[in-house]
Design an enzyme around this catalytic site. Structure first.
Site, PDB file in Angstrom:
ATOM      1  N   ASP A 189     -28.594  81.992 -17.400  1.00  0.00           N
ATOM      2  CA  ASP A 189     -29.397  83.118 -18.001  1.00  0.00           C
ATOM      3  C   ASP A 189     -28.255  83.743 -19.072  1.00  0.00           C
ATOM      4  OD1 ASP A 189     -31.173  85.144 -18.539  1.00  0.00           O
ATOM      5  OD2 ASP A 189     -30.582  86.315 -16.706  1.00  0.00           O
ATOM      6  N   TRP A 207     -26.609  86.131 -25.951  1.00  0.00           N
ATOM      7  CA  TRP A 207     -25.400  85.386 -26.650  1.00  0.00           C
ATOM      8  C   TRP A 207     -25.830  85.181 -28.203  1.00  0.00           C
ATOM      9  CZ3 TRP A 207     -24.962  80.876 -29.378  1.00  0.00           C
ATOM     10  CH2 TRP A 207     -23.633  80.507 -29.586  1.00  0.00           C
ATOM     11  N   ARG A 261     -32.988  83.583 -31.180  1.00  0.00           N
ATOM     12  CA  ARG A 261     -32.920  83.227 -29.475  1.00  0.00           C
ATOM     13  C   ARG A 261     -32.786  81.680 -29.541  1.00  0.00           C
ATOM     14  NH1 ARG A 261     -34.074  86.825 -25.901  1.00  0.00           N
ATOM     15  NH2 ARG A 261     -35.038  85.100 -24.450  1.00  0.00           N
ATOM     16  N   HIS A 290     -30.426  78.963 -26.931  1.00  0.00           N
ATOM     17  CA  HIS A 290     -30.805  77.990 -25.981  1.00  0.00           C
ATOM     18  C   HIS A 290     -30.052  76.648 -26.391  1.00  0.00           C
ATOM     19  CE1 HIS A 290     -33.704  80.814 -24.360  1.00  0.00           C
ATOM     20  NE2 HIS A 290     -34.374  80.781 -25.414  1.00  0.00           N
ATOM     21  N   LEU A 316     -24.250  62.024  -8.804  1.00  0.00           N
ATOM     22  CA  LEU A 316     -25.122  63.200  -8.813  1.00  0.00           C
ATOM     23  C   LEU A 316     -26.455  63.096  -9.016  1.00  0.00           C
ATOM     24  CD1 LEU A 316     -24.421  66.090  -8.992  1.00  0.00           C
ATOM     25  CD2 LEU A 316     -24.274  65.741 -11.600  1.00  0.00           C
TER      26      LEU A 316
HETATM   27  C1  FPP Z   1     -32.549  81.969 -19.963  1.00  0.00           C
HETATM   28  O1  FPP Z   1     -31.817  82.899 -21.039  1.00  0.00           O
HETATM   29  C2  FPP Z   1     -32.633  80.683 -20.270  1.00  0.00           C
HETATM   30  C3  FPP Z   1     -33.480  80.004 -20.633  1.00  0.00           C
HETATM   31  C4  FPP Z   1     -35.107  80.698 -20.406  1.00  0.00           C
HETATM   32  C5  FPP Z   1     -33.364  78.781 -21.127  1.00  0.00           C
HETATM   33  C6  FPP Z   1     -32.364  77.911 -20.435  1.00  0.00           C
HETATM   34  C7  FPP Z   1     -32.415  76.528 -21.218  1.00  0.00           C
HETATM   35  C8  FPP Z   1     -31.121  75.932 -21.372  1.00  0.00           C
HETATM   36  C9  FPP Z   1     -29.966  76.175 -21.142  1.00  0.00           C
HETATM   37  C10 FPP Z   1     -31.287  74.797 -22.631  1.00  0.00           C
HETATM   38  C11 FPP Z   1     -30.665  73.298 -22.190  1.00  0.00           C
HETATM   39  C12 FPP Z   1     -31.078  72.828 -21.120  1.00  0.00           C
HETATM   40  C13 FPP Z   1     -31.994  71.796 -20.643  1.00  0.00           C
HETATM   41  C14 FPP Z   1     -31.909  71.231 -19.524  1.00  0.00           C
HETATM   42  C15 FPP Z   1     -33.111  71.540 -21.682  1.00  0.00           C
HETATM   43  P1  FPP Z   1     -32.839  83.986 -21.739  1.00  0.00           P
HETATM   44  O2  FPP Z   1     -33.495  83.658 -22.944  1.00  0.00           O
HETATM   45  O3  FPP Z   1     -33.708  84.708 -20.650  1.00  0.00           O
HETATM   46  O4  FPP Z   1     -31.547  84.867 -22.053  1.00  0.00           O
HETATM   47  P2  FPP Z   1     -31.465  86.575 -22.130  1.00  0.00           P
HETATM   48  O5  FPP Z   1     -31.691  87.204 -20.733  1.00  0.00           O
HETATM   49  O6  FPP Z   1     -30.153  87.004 -22.558  1.00  0.00           O
HETATM   50  O7  FPP Z   1     -32.491  87.099 -23.224  1.00  0.00           O
END
Ligand code: FPP
Length: 246
Positions: A24, A29, A37, A41, A135
């Site tokens: 999260d 970030w 956004r 990711h 793994l």
């Molecule tokens: C939550 O941050 C994260 C996500 C919804 C996406 C997670 C995806 C990755 C880390 C990308 C790479 C991974 C793979 C395996 C493809 P958020 O957007 O909710 O952050 P916020 O709470 O700060 O808005």
């Protein structure tokens, strides 16, 4: 990188067999850097590489990552598209290395909702890395835990209606065997980044006795050092599984 901590993890005690992570804070970030956004990711992909490497180094057997929830389908179309193409990019970029490192990738969730390209990439990485023995890397995509439990209940009902299982014989094990995670032991440790104190519909059944570890670090800043710190904290916990230990 992180060798000192890795040494401490090794001498300190039992390494968790299965670690689950709610990744999260990508959006925050990006916002902190005045970036869109999706770039948060994208940066989060490097942290996925970090934790895979860290798990291989520490001897963790199963790593389950929450990459895209069912609720995430409600995000703006542009962000969903970015996350789907990110999955394709991740698979294209990482497949050969994961295979060489003995990492077996599985994708858990309602895969029928993925875009065509993401679905094909997902099927390909599962097929190509299937022989990995070092793994198990589970990527939860289009995943919701309540939906997973409902699906397991439906499978049980179908088996009961067809006479394959006696309803009186339905127990926790029978339900657990119908979850996406049937092959693996329950997570020992759940890590959540970015400071939120929530489970967010992730592995509700499987986390029954997991140790919870929340760090304020945002996912794109998370490195294997942070993973080792979480494992060291896990090793300090007193796990009782509801019992009193002598
Ligand atoms: C939550 O941050 C994260 C996500 C919804 C996406 C997670 C995806 C990755 C880390 C990308 C790479 C991974 C793979 C395996 C493809 P958020 O957007 O909710 O952050 P916020 O709470 O700060 O808005």
């Amino acid at each position: 990188m992180g060798d000192d901590l890795l040494q401490r993890v090794r001498v300190h005690g039992v390494v968790p067999a299965h670690i689950a992570i709610i990744m999260d804070g990508n959006g925050r970030w990006a916002a902190g850097r005045a970036l869109p956004r999706p770039l948060g990711h994208h940066a989060g992909m490097s942290s996925v590489r970090e934790v895979v490497e860290g798990c291989l180094e520490a001897g963790v057997s199963v790593l389950t990552l929450f990459a895209f929830s069912q609720e995430n389908w409600q995000r703006p179309a542009g962000e969903i598209e970015a996350l789907m193409s990110l999955l394709e990019e991740y698979i294209a970029r990482e497949m050969s290395e994961l295979r060489a490192q003995g990492v077996a990738v599985r994708i858990l969730g309602d895969l029928d909702r993925l875009t065509g390209g993401a679905r094909r990439a997902a099927d390909r990485i599962v097929a190509e890395t299937g022989g990995g023995t070092k793994l198990a890397l589970n990527l939860c995509i289009s995943y919701g835990s309540r939906a997973e439990i409902v699906r397991a209940a439906r499978l049980l009902a179908e088996d009961a209606a067809a006479g394959r299982i006696d309803p009186a014989a339905i127990d926790e094990e029978a339900l657990g065997r119908r979850l996406y995670t049937a092959e693996w032991p329950d997570p020992d440790l759940l890590i959540r980044t970015s400071g939120e104190m929530r489970i967010s519909n992730f592995l509700l059944w499987q986390l029954a006795y997991a140790e919870l570890y929340v760090t304020p670090v945002l996912w794109p800043d998370f490195t294997r050092r942070h993973l080792f710190e979480a494992i060291l904290e896990f090793q300090r916990r007193d796990r009782r599984f509801g019992r009193v230990l002598a």
